[in-house]
Design an enzyme around this catalytic site. Structure first.
Site, mmCIF file in Angstrom:
data_model
loop_
_atom_site.group_PDB
_atom_site.id
_atom_site.type_symbol
_atom_site.label_atom_id
_atom_site.label_comp_id
_atom_site.label_asym_id
_atom_site.label_seq_id
_atom_site.Cartn_x
_atom_site.Cartn_y
_atom_site.Cartn_z
ATOM 1 N N THR A 1 10.340 60.010 1.637
ATOM 2 C CA THR A 1 9.657 61.075 2.394
ATOM 3 C C THR A 1 10.272 62.418 1.974
ATOM 4 O OG1 THR A 1 11.116 60.683 4.291
ATOM 5 C CG2 THR A 1 8.936 59.663 4.348
ATOM 6 N N LYS B 1 15.758 54.598 1.864
ATOM 7 C CA LYS B 1 15.303 55.982 1.940
ATOM 8 C C LYS B 1 15.910 56.642 3.168
ATOM 9 C CE LYS B 1 12.134 57.456 4.093
ATOM 10 N NZ LYS B 1 12.133 58.215 5.388
ATOM 11 N N THR C 1 18.710 51.314 9.255
ATOM 12 C CA THR C 1 18.072 52.594 8.975
ATOM 13 C C THR C 1 16.698 52.419 8.389
ATOM 14 O OG1 THR C 1 18.316 54.762 8.013
ATOM 15 C CG2 THR C 1 18.813 52.929 6.586
#
Lengths: 412, 412
Positions: free
Chosen positions: B160, B186, B197
């Protein structure tokens, strides 16, 4: 610079009989600024205070707590408060304690009292030794200019990264007696008080018994300074001091009377004003945000959620950008640590705009409405938990480039 | 941009037999970028995962948890993982759940399996409806290009605000068997995983029994993704998935064997590498900071103090400025919530420099030494509590102007 917070007007700050104020320019960190403050109390005065819960609480905080405890429990009365800026005298170990006591001894000599009758306070950089000689050299000047009408100078003398002095005055009539109250405070970073904030001083001229004043200061702090946050950093030096000079005609010997309730309301109101001035002048602040969490099972869980929103860097930068990226608020609610929170019952409003309904996007919510509110300089976030009757409010500001600039440059 | 984190080399990312990868450009938020990822598993594969504890956990997280639980407890095996970027499908209520299930159904049809055999994942903006039609339209492309040697594309497809893809590969020999493992992850904001995460995927070609894999994924997450923070914001979509494809010759049926220990070490090592890549590419990061708290009474209190330092905006801006304003670290230790901490026994080091001794400034500390370390791009803060034998380490980054810029501009 401060958000909708006009500069105090010196003439509007009312003298409070029973407290005299003096200041000096002692070059503690920088030249040509007031950095030493002395507040001398009448023999009729009672003093109470709340202090930081930071385990690294500063040497002057430790000394003030001890001296205040001795005075409150029947020892010799407090004669004066001594404040320096430019150095926090925190993280300084045993030599820091000796330094704080040395400044008390020097002032006590000038005021003809014992060192234990002085309350010392410091604010500034942590982990550096206090320049005692500079503080002491400033004291004769500060004592020489002691006078009733010096509150504006006092507000200036306690500033660090504040862009403007913070002060407020009120006159209230309680049980037919006129009570005058004036207070000052300072911020502007390392602000998430836990008990009180560095530094707030509020004086009024009623006579109040010590246990009543002790109760009053806790109530006022819990509803003002203990509801604000700029960056979540609880300072080592937070202190909020309430001084009843006893020079006026109102006398309060016990809590629970209508007079006590009226005084409590007035003291809490002015404390909240002083606390909000700190947020409005928070480092880099461009917006003043009120976060109210309603319908909680306990005040504690409401505060947890309010602080979680107020501390989220993502929420704070979205406010700075006026970007209605409001899912970030939901994320902050979700990780606040209320483990049994049922988000499918949760509603969220931004001022009058109903954003989230039953944990999802309100079908009637339009981004243009969120955008309109986010552009304002004053914004209220309201969260309804549907779990009970408890409510809590926290005041905070946004996170801007200026916050980074100020704190990447504070010591230079 | 990332701190001492070289770009992965596509040729170095080893295929893992038993897992094929396909991707598509579905224009979910922006054109011309990979934003849909499909990972198809061999029938021999077992899958385990840990997910965010955020109460606002995203719809795909809820669906993945349910489908994984069904498969783990003897239901039909997981056939594929489906990831989209550009939209988090979080804070989207019941329609969000239906949307996540619709994407599973579409992929299941293409892969000739049941929707419950698909694990969906999303990342992006919260509180906005998932553009289901766009995701579904991208699936035939993604399925058409399924192949073993697609890990670099996979790492790109889940980015992102990451400035670069994150991936790592290892080959280890365990009990005479060669095991190949490759993983991707990421970030790069809303990073303070609590369980795992968003997003980490790690596959290896051993065959591992489900309960053993469940134990392994928790250990790996607790020692990698659960030790990092960028901004303290725990995402709604955090997920870390561990895939044992079963295509290789190593078979592990129980924990506690030397083979399990060797696998655990290898998996944890690569997980830590993937987690640290996220920090090195944290939003606006210019420095990689390791915070180790030693001699604690419990791991929990060590972690509390480490996170308190890691989340302090004042500490993070001081790192950004290379300013050895290290009293800010003491303040963060002091308000961490370890109420009986005796700071007079506490020592602090910055790399090899002994800064604080017995809670005060080390008399031998020279600011020039602190300055030297603060200028480095990799810094270790070491705190010794003198309370016990427990230790914890947290990895974080600094807070720079670019963090504010990125997050005041994320949606535009």
């Amino acid at each position: 610079m401060a958000v909708n917070s006009p500069l105090p007007v010196a003439e509007d700050l009312k003298p409070v009989h029973g407290i005299e104020i003096g200041f000096a320019e002692a070059c503690i960190k920088k030249p040509d600024r007031k950095d030493v403050l002395v507040m001398k109390l009448a023999p009729t005065a009672t003093v109470s205070g709340v202090f930081t819960k930071n385990r690294f609480c500063a040497a002057p905080v430790q000394v003030s707590k001890a001296n205040l405890a001795a005075a409150s429990s029947g020892g010799e009365k407090i004669v004066a408060l001594l404040v320096n800026t430019g150095n926090a005298n925190a993280g300084t170990g045993d030599s820091g304690l000796a330094d704080a006591q040395a400044t008390c001894a020097a002032l006590a000599k000038l005021l003809d009292c014992h060192p234990q009758q002085i309350l010392p306070f410091s604010t500034g950089v942590i982990l550096e030794p206090l320049p005692v000689a500079k503080v002491v050299a400033g004291l004769p000047d500060a004592v020489a200019n002691l006078q009733l009408d010096n509150w504006y100078n006092a507000a200036e003398a306690i500033m660090t990264t504040d862009t403007q002095p913070k002060a407020a005055s009120r006159t209230v009539t309680i049980g037919g007696h006129t009570v005058t109250m004036t207070g000052i405070s300072k911020g502007a970073g390392m602000i998430k008080p836990n008990m009180a904030t560095m530094l707030g001083y509020l004086a009024f001229d009623a006579k109040v018994a010590q246990p009543v004043l002790d109760q009053l200061v806790r109530h006022a702090a819990d509803h003002s300074f203990n509801c604000i946050t700029i960056d979540g950093d609880t300072s080592t030096n937070d202190s909020f001091m309430l001084i009843a000079t006893g020079a006026g005609s109102l006398v309060i010997d016990s809590a629970g009377t209508p007079e006590y309730e009226a005084l409590k309301e007035a003291v809490t109101d002015i404390s909240r004003n002083l606390a909000q001035q700190i947020i409005r002048d928070g480092e880099g602040a461009t917006k003043f945000i009120t976060i109210t969490v309603e319908e909680g099972a306990s005040v504690e869980e409401c505060r947890k959620i309010a602080y979680s929103i107020a501390h989220s860097p993502l929420v704070k930068t979205a406010f700075f950008a006026s970007d209605p990226n409001l899912g970030r608020i939901l994320a902050a609610i979700g990780y606040a640590g209320v483990d049994d929170l049922d988000v499918t019952k949760l509603d969220m409003y931004l001022d009058d705009v109903w954003v989230a309904k039953n944990g999802g996007r309100n079908p009637d919510y339009q981004e243009a409405d969120g955008q309109r509110v986010m552009k304002q300089s004053e914004i209220t976030v309201r969260v309804k938990l549907a779990r009970g009757d408890a409510t809590a409010t926290v005041w905070t500001c946004d996170l801007s480039h200026d916050y980074v600039t100020i704190n990447a440059d504070y010591r230079s």
